[in-house]
Design a protein around this motif. Structure first.
Motif, PDB file in Angstrom:
ATOM      1  N   SER A  83       8.054  -3.844   1.294  1.00  0.00           N
ATOM      2  CA  SER A  83       8.074  -2.843   0.232  1.00  0.00           C
ATOM      3  C   SER A  83       8.083  -3.613  -1.083  1.00  0.00           C
ATOM      4  N   SER A  84       7.951  -2.932  -2.185  1.00  0.00           N
ATOM      5  CA  SER A  84       8.062  -3.596  -3.481  1.00  0.00           C
ATOM      6  C   SER A  84       8.523  -2.587  -4.515  1.00  0.00           C
ATOM      7  N   VAL A  85       8.990  -3.123  -5.636  1.00  0.00           N
ATOM      8  CA  VAL A  85       9.492  -2.290  -6.726  1.00  0.00           C
ATOM      9  C   VAL A  85       8.816  -2.696  -8.028  1.00  0.00           C
ATOM     10  N   ASP A  86       8.798  -1.755  -8.992  1.00  0.00           N
ATOM     11  CA  ASP A  86       8.242  -2.078 -10.303  1.00  0.00           C
ATOM     12  C   ASP A  86       9.340  -2.686 -11.178  1.00  0.00           C
ATOM     13  N   ALA A  87       9.009  -2.963 -12.420  1.00  0.00           N
ATOM     14  CA  ALA A  87       9.949  -3.611 -13.340  1.00  0.00           C
ATOM     15  C   ALA A  87      11.208  -2.793 -13.571  1.00  0.00           C
ATOM     16  N   ALA A  88      11.121  -1.470 -13.418  1.00  0.00           N
ATOM     17  CA  ALA A  88      12.284  -0.608 -13.605  1.00  0.00           C
ATOM     18  C   ALA A  88      13.101  -0.446 -12.327  1.00  0.00           C
ATOM     19  N   GLY A  89      12.638  -1.060 -11.234  1.00  0.00           N
ATOM     20  CA  GLY A  89      13.359  -0.966  -9.963  1.00  0.00           C
ATOM     21  C   GLY A  89      12.940   0.198  -9.095  1.00  0.00           C
ATOM     22  N   ALA A  90      11.915   0.946  -9.508  1.00  0.00           N
ATOM     23  CA  ALA A  90      11.434   2.075  -8.697  1.00  0.00           C
ATOM     24  C   ALA A  90      10.550   1.541  -7.569  1.00  0.00           C
ATOM     25  N   ARG A  91      10.740   2.059  -6.381  1.00  0.00           N
ATOM     26  CA  ARG A  91       9.965   1.633  -5.223  1.00  0.00           C
ATOM     27  C   ARG A  91       8.525   2.095  -5.385  1.00  0.00           C
ATOM     28  N   ILE A  92       7.553   1.159  -5.240  1.00  0.00           N
ATOM     29  CA  ILE A  92       6.148   1.485  -5.461  1.00  0.00           C
ATOM     30  C   ILE A  92       5.262   1.203  -4.251  1.00  0.00           C
ATOM     31  N   ALA A  93       5.801   0.594  -3.200  1.00  0.00           N
ATOM     32  CA  ALA A  93       5.006   0.324  -2.000  1.00  0.00           C
ATOM     33  C   ALA A  93       5.875   0.491  -0.768  1.00  0.00           C
ATOM     34  N   THR A  94       5.269   0.998   0.286  1.00  0.00           N
ATOM     35  CA  THR A  94       5.977   1.189   1.553  1.00  0.00           C
ATOM     36  C   THR A  94       5.934  -0.098   2.364  1.00  0.00           C
ATOM     37  N   GLY A  95       7.065  -0.442   2.962  1.00  0.00           N
ATOM     38  CA  GLY A  95       7.151  -1.625   3.806  1.00  0.00           C
ATOM     39  C   GLY A  95       8.589  -1.924   4.163  1.00  0.00           C
ATOM     40  N   TYR A  96       8.793  -3.103   4.737  1.00  0.00           N
ATOM     41  CA  TYR A  96      10.155  -3.495   5.125  1.00  0.00           C
ATOM     42  C   TYR A  96      10.961  -3.898   3.901  1.00  0.00           C
ATOM     43  N   ARG A  97      12.272  -3.730   4.032  1.00  0.00           N
ATOM     44  CA  ARG A  97      13.232  -4.243   3.046  1.00  0.00           C
ATOM     45  C   ARG A  97      14.333  -4.913   3.832  1.00  0.00           C
ATOM     46  N   VAL A  98      14.691  -6.138   3.455  1.00  0.00           N
ATOM     47  CA  VAL A  98      15.754  -6.885   4.120  1.00  0.00           C
ATOM     48  C   VAL A  98      16.926  -6.998   3.160  1.00  0.00           C
ATOM     49  N   ARG A  99      18.114  -6.690   3.672  1.00  0.00           N
ATOM     50  CA  ARG A  99      19.332  -6.851   2.870  1.00  0.00           C
ATOM     51  C   ARG A  99      20.401  -7.470   3.755  1.00  0.00           C
ATOM     52  N   ALA A 100      21.476  -7.899   3.147  1.00  0.00           N
ATOM     53  CA  ALA A 100      22.570  -8.521   3.895  1.00  0.00           C
ATOM     54  C   ALA A 100      23.229  -7.513   4.823  1.00  0.00           C
ATOM     55  N   GLY A 101      23.611  -7.987   6.002  1.00  0.00           N
ATOM     56  CA  GLY A 101      24.354  -7.157   6.942  1.00  0.00           C
ATOM     57  C   GLY A 101      25.826  -7.139   6.600  1.00  0.00           C
ATOM     58  N   ASP A 102      26.582  -6.356   7.344  1.00  0.00           N
ATOM     59  CA  ASP A 102      28.024  -6.253   7.109  1.00  0.00           C
ATOM     60  C   ASP A 102      28.802  -7.443   7.654  1.00  0.00           C
ATOM     61  N   ARG A 103      28.197  -8.177   8.572  1.00  0.00           N
ATOM     62  CA  ARG A 103      28.859  -9.331   9.181  1.00  0.00           C
ATOM     63  C   ARG A 103      28.114 -10.610   8.815  1.00  0.00           C
ATOM     64  N   PRO A 104      28.815 -11.742   8.830  1.00  0.00           N
ATOM     65  CA  PRO A 104      28.130 -13.017   8.581  1.00  0.00           C
ATOM     66  C   PRO A 104      27.001 -13.209   9.599  1.00  0.00           C
ATOM     67  N   GLU A 105      25.957 -13.922   9.183  1.00  0.00           N
ATOM     68  CA  GLU A 105      24.814 -14.254  10.028  1.00  0.00           C
ATOM     69  C   GLU A 105      23.981 -13.042  10.429  1.00  0.00           C
ATOM     70  N   THR A 106      24.130 -11.921   9.733  1.00  0.00           N
ATOM     71  CA  THR A 106      23.337 -10.737  10.053  1.00  0.00           C
ATOM     72  C   THR A 106      22.578 -10.251   8.824  1.00  0.00           C
ATOM     73  N   ALA A 107      21.530  -9.496   9.102  1.00  0.00           N
ATOM     74  CA  ALA A 107      20.742  -8.849   8.057  1.00  0.00           C
ATOM     75  C   ALA A 107      20.389  -7.454   8.546  1.00  0.00           C
ATOM     76  N   VAL A 108      19.998  -6.618   7.621  1.00  0.00           N
ATOM     77  CA  VAL A 108      19.565  -5.254   7.936  1.00  0.00           C
ATOM     78  C   VAL A 108      18.125  -5.114   7.441  1.00  0.00           C
ATOM     79  N   VAL A 109      17.275  -4.544   8.291  1.00  0.00           N
ATOM     80  CA  VAL A 109      15.886  -4.277   7.909  1.00  0.00           C
ATOM     81  C   VAL A 109      15.701  -2.771   7.873  1.00  0.00           C
ATOM     82  N   GLU A 110      15.205  -2.281   6.740  1.00  0.00           N
ATOM     83  CA  GLU A 110      14.918  -0.861   6.559  1.00  0.00           C
ATOM     84  C   GLU A 110      13.422  -0.717   6.305  1.00  0.00           C
ATOM     85  N   TRP A 111      12.887   0.483   6.509  1.00  0.00           N
ATOM     86  CA  TRP A 111      11.491   0.775   6.173  1.00  0.00           C
ATOM     87  C   TRP A 111      11.521   1.769   5.028  1.00  0.00           C
ATOM     88  N   LEU A 112      11.110   1.320   3.840  1.00  0.00           N
ATOM     89  CA  LEU A 112      11.234   2.133   2.634  1.00  0.00           C
ATOM     90  C   LEU A 112       9.901   2.281   1.916  1.00  0.00           C
TER      91      LEU A 112
END
Length: 160
Positions: A83-112
């Motif tokens: 996915s991607s965002v514009d300069a204002a932070g608005a989402r402008i493309a559909t795709g994966y987004r990776v963010r930190a998970g709640d536990r060490p050594e983990t990540a969360v993947v969303e489709w936005l």
């Protein structure tokens, strides 16, 4: 390496929270991603001495400390679209987004995607396509349903 999507001086795998790659830079970006993956695999070969295990299947120590970057590289190197965002932070493309998970050594993947893009309708199939891309590099991804019924992957290193 040249600048990543964030415009800095070093390569950064696309997490889905940065600007899109300009069309004129797609080929260069593809070369950077391949080089980053080759470097990652070389680090794994040099640092893993585990009785005959394929280094491709075992994340390196730095990946465990920075799972968002490692998971984003696994997805981007598989040809999946962030996915991607514009300069204002608005989402402008559909795709994966990776963010930190709640536990060490983990990540969360969303489709936005942008509002009205249909990303929520395609998330199960799209996230399902992420699973083999992650598994080939030693990451286990489990599908969950979160708040408001949105699905996401929780990603962690595969158990040895």
């Amino acid at each position: 390496m040249t600048a990543g999507p964030g415009g800095g001086g070093t390569f950064e795998a696309a997490t889905g929270d940065g600007p899109p790659v300009p069309p004129a830079d797609v080929e260069q970006r593809s070369r950077e991603v391949r080089a980053a993956l080759d470097g990652l695999l070389q680090i794994r070969r040099l640092t893993h001495h585990q009785g005959g295990r394929d280094p491709k299947s075992v994340p390196a120590d730095w990946e465990l400390r920075q799972p968002v970057r490692a998971v984003a590289l696994a997805l981007e190197s598989s040809g999946l679209a962030p996915s991607s965002v514009d300069a204002a932070g608005a989402r402008i493309a559909t795709g994966y987004r990776v963010r930190a998970g709640d536990r060490p050594e983990t990540a969360v993947v969303e489709w936005l995607g942008p509002a009205g893009s249909g990303a929520a309708r395609e998330e199960t199939t799209a996230l399902g396509a992420c699973v083999p891309a992650l598994a080939r590099l030693g990451w286990e991804a489990l599908l969950y349903k979160g708040p408001r019924g949105r699905r996401f992957l929780e990603v962690e290193p595969m158990a040895g």
